[in-house]
Design a protein around this motif. Structure first.
Motif, short mmCIF file in Angstrom:
data_model
loop_
_atom_site.label_atom_id
_atom_site.label_comp_id
_atom_site.label_asym_id
_atom_site.label_seq_id
_atom_site.Cartn_x
_atom_site.Cartn_y
_atom_site.Cartn_z
N TYR A 5 -5.04 -23.98 32.65
CA TYR A 5 -4.37 -23.17 33.67
C TYR A 5 -5.38 -22.68 34.71
N LEU A 7 -5.54 -20.42 38.44
CA LEU A 7 -4.81 -19.57 39.38
C LEU A 7 -4.78 -20.22 40.76
N ASP A 8 -3.61 -20.20 41.39
CA ASP A 8 -3.46 -20.78 42.73
C ASP A 8 -3.95 -19.78 43.78
N VAL A 9 -5.22 -19.91 44.12
CA VAL A 9 -5.80 -19.21 45.28
C VAL A 9 -6.50 -20.29 46.10
N PRO A 32 2.25 -18.18 39.54
CA PRO A 32 1.20 -18.48 40.52
C PRO A 32 0.07 -19.33 39.95
N TYR A 33 0.27 -19.90 38.77
CA TYR A 33 -0.77 -20.73 38.15
C TYR A 33 -0.42 -22.20 38.24
N VAL A 55 -17.23 -20.51 42.47
CA VAL A 55 -15.82 -20.82 42.25
C VAL A 55 -15.66 -21.72 41.02
N VAL A 60 -11.31 -21.45 35.82
CA VAL A 60 -10.42 -21.69 34.68
C VAL A 60 -9.81 -20.37 34.23
N ALA A 61 -8.47 -20.29 34.29
CA ALA A 61 -7.80 -19.05 33.87
C ALA A 61 -7.46 -19.08 32.39
N GLY A 62 -7.12 -20.26 31.86
CA GLY A 62 -6.75 -20.32 30.46
C GLY A 62 -6.81 -21.75 29.95
N VAL A 63 -7.07 -21.86 28.66
CA VAL A 63 -7.10 -23.17 28.00
C VAL A 63 -6.31 -23.03 26.70
N ALA A 64 -5.28 -23.85 26.56
CA ALA A 64 -4.39 -23.72 25.40
C ALA A 64 -5.17 -23.88 24.09
N GLU B 132 -18.03 -17.09 47.87
CA GLU B 132 -16.77 -17.72 48.29
C GLU B 132 -15.76 -16.71 48.82
N GLN B 159 -1.49 -12.52 43.49
CA GLN B 159 -1.60 -13.18 42.19
C GLN B 159 -2.94 -12.88 41.51
N ASP B 163 -3.58 -11.92 37.64
CA ASP B 163 -4.61 -12.61 36.85
C ASP B 163 -5.58 -11.60 36.22
N LEU B 186 -10.17 -17.43 26.87
CA LEU B 186 -9.36 -18.39 27.64
C LEU B 186 -8.15 -18.85 26.85
N LYS B 189 -5.69 -15.94 26.97
CA LYS B 189 -5.15 -15.82 28.32
C LYS B 189 -4.14 -16.93 28.60
N ALA B 190 -4.39 -18.11 28.08
CA ALA B 190 -3.42 -19.20 28.25
C ALA B 190 -2.07 -18.79 27.66
N ILE B 193 -0.43 -16.33 30.01
CA ILE B 193 0.08 -17.00 31.21
C ILE B 193 1.44 -17.62 30.91
#
Lengths: 91, 204
Positions: A5, A7-9, A32-33, A55, A60-64, B132, B159, B163, B186, B189-190, B193
């Motif tokens: 996952y 984040l869409d920025v 928004p992801y 960046v 990376v916001a999340g990893v299952a 950035e 967003q 987050d 992570l 957090k997944a 989400i």
């Protein structure tokens, strides 16, 4: 399944764009992801994204839980599926 | 959600053994006005020295303040760190450099103006970094305190607030268990989400 996952920025969106070039990889959305999924590995080339390091290393916001980052360096991000123990198995 | 009533930084206070250097740096180099001071005779149960507590405006009425104690010698040798805290060779550099004050500026022109002021002084800019979404300059003041001036390169998006909250909820879950790691963060957090992001609506 591999799931990642992001984040869409604005500065993250190239990562999803580059990931989607692999026909084995799906890019969907959860709110928004970007939800980036595949049956096998997900590999994103850093230089193809144009992401600079600040960046790249924080995108990376999340990893299952059934996925694992096996590479996250200046060259690439690589996430692979991991076999989870069956439910009820001793951990 | 509790009502959010606070209104920014009243003051952040630091000790100094070098009031002359401190005034040169903040007032004469950076141009931060002196806005308040307290001259106090020592009192109280401890053997408290006489002191001057003086304040500089850092914008929007927020202030940075210093204590100068008459007759107090530096409490430790300089070395790594600052006049308040010193660190031995076993402490990694990233940790020593972690605590700092970041002061906001409006745009690139203002950031470069402060860069020019510092570079013309005894405390030139040590680093200028684009992260950035923000761009910052860094130096250390005469007391060894790290000071950052920073500008936003784009507005923070709604967003990113979502987050941040998912990050913190995941972090609290992970540090409540043994052996917290970035990987566990992570993974948690997944899950959050998947549970919470689909229904998220930007606040209006």
């Amino acid at each position: 399944m591999t799931a990642l996952y992001v984040l869409d920025v604005p500065e993250n969106s190239p990562l999803a764009t580059v990931a989607a070039r692999d026909p084995e990889v799906r890019v969907d959305r959860i709110g928004p992801y970007f939800a980036i999924t595949a049956d096998g590995p997900i590999v994103v080339d850093r230089r193809a994204t144009g992401c600079r390091h600040a960046v790249w290393y924080s995108a990376v916001a999340g990893v299952a839980r059934d996925s694992r980052i096996v590479q996250h360096d200046k060259d690439a991000l690589r996430v692979e599926p991991v076999a989870l123990p069956p439910a009820g198995a001793p951990s | 959600m509790l009502e959010h009533r606070v209104q920014g930084v009243d003051h952040a206070a630091f000790p100094t053994f070098d009031p002359a250097g401190t005034v040169r740096f903040y007032r004469d180099v950076l141009g931060f006005p002196v806005v308040h001071s307290i001259c106090a005779a020592g009192w109280g149960p401890e053997d408290h020295p006489d002191f001057v507590h003086f304040f500089f405006d850092i914008g929007r009425g927020d202030r940075i303040a210093f204590f100068y104690y008459f007759g107090l010698e530096p409490v430790h040798d300089a070395g790594r760190g600052d006049v308040y805290a010193r660190f031995g060779p076993d402490v990694p550099e990233f940790f020593v450099r972690s605590r700092h004050l970041a002061i906001h500026v409006q745009d690139e022109a203002d950031l470069l103006e402060y860069r020019r002021r510092l570079d013309d002084s005894a405390w030139p800019v040590e680093m200028q970094i684009r992260h950035e979404t923000i761009e910052s300059i860094y130096t250390h003041d005469p007391n060894g305190y790290m000071v950052e001036l920073t500008r936003a390169m784009r507005p923070v998006t709604p967003q990113e607030d979502l987050d941040a909250n998912l990050t913190i909820d995941a972090l609290l879950d992970v540090v409540a268990e043994p052996d917290p790691t970035f990987g566990k963060l992570l993974a948690r957090k997944a899950e959050l989400i998947v549970e919470r992001a689909a229904d998220w609506e930007p606040a209006r």
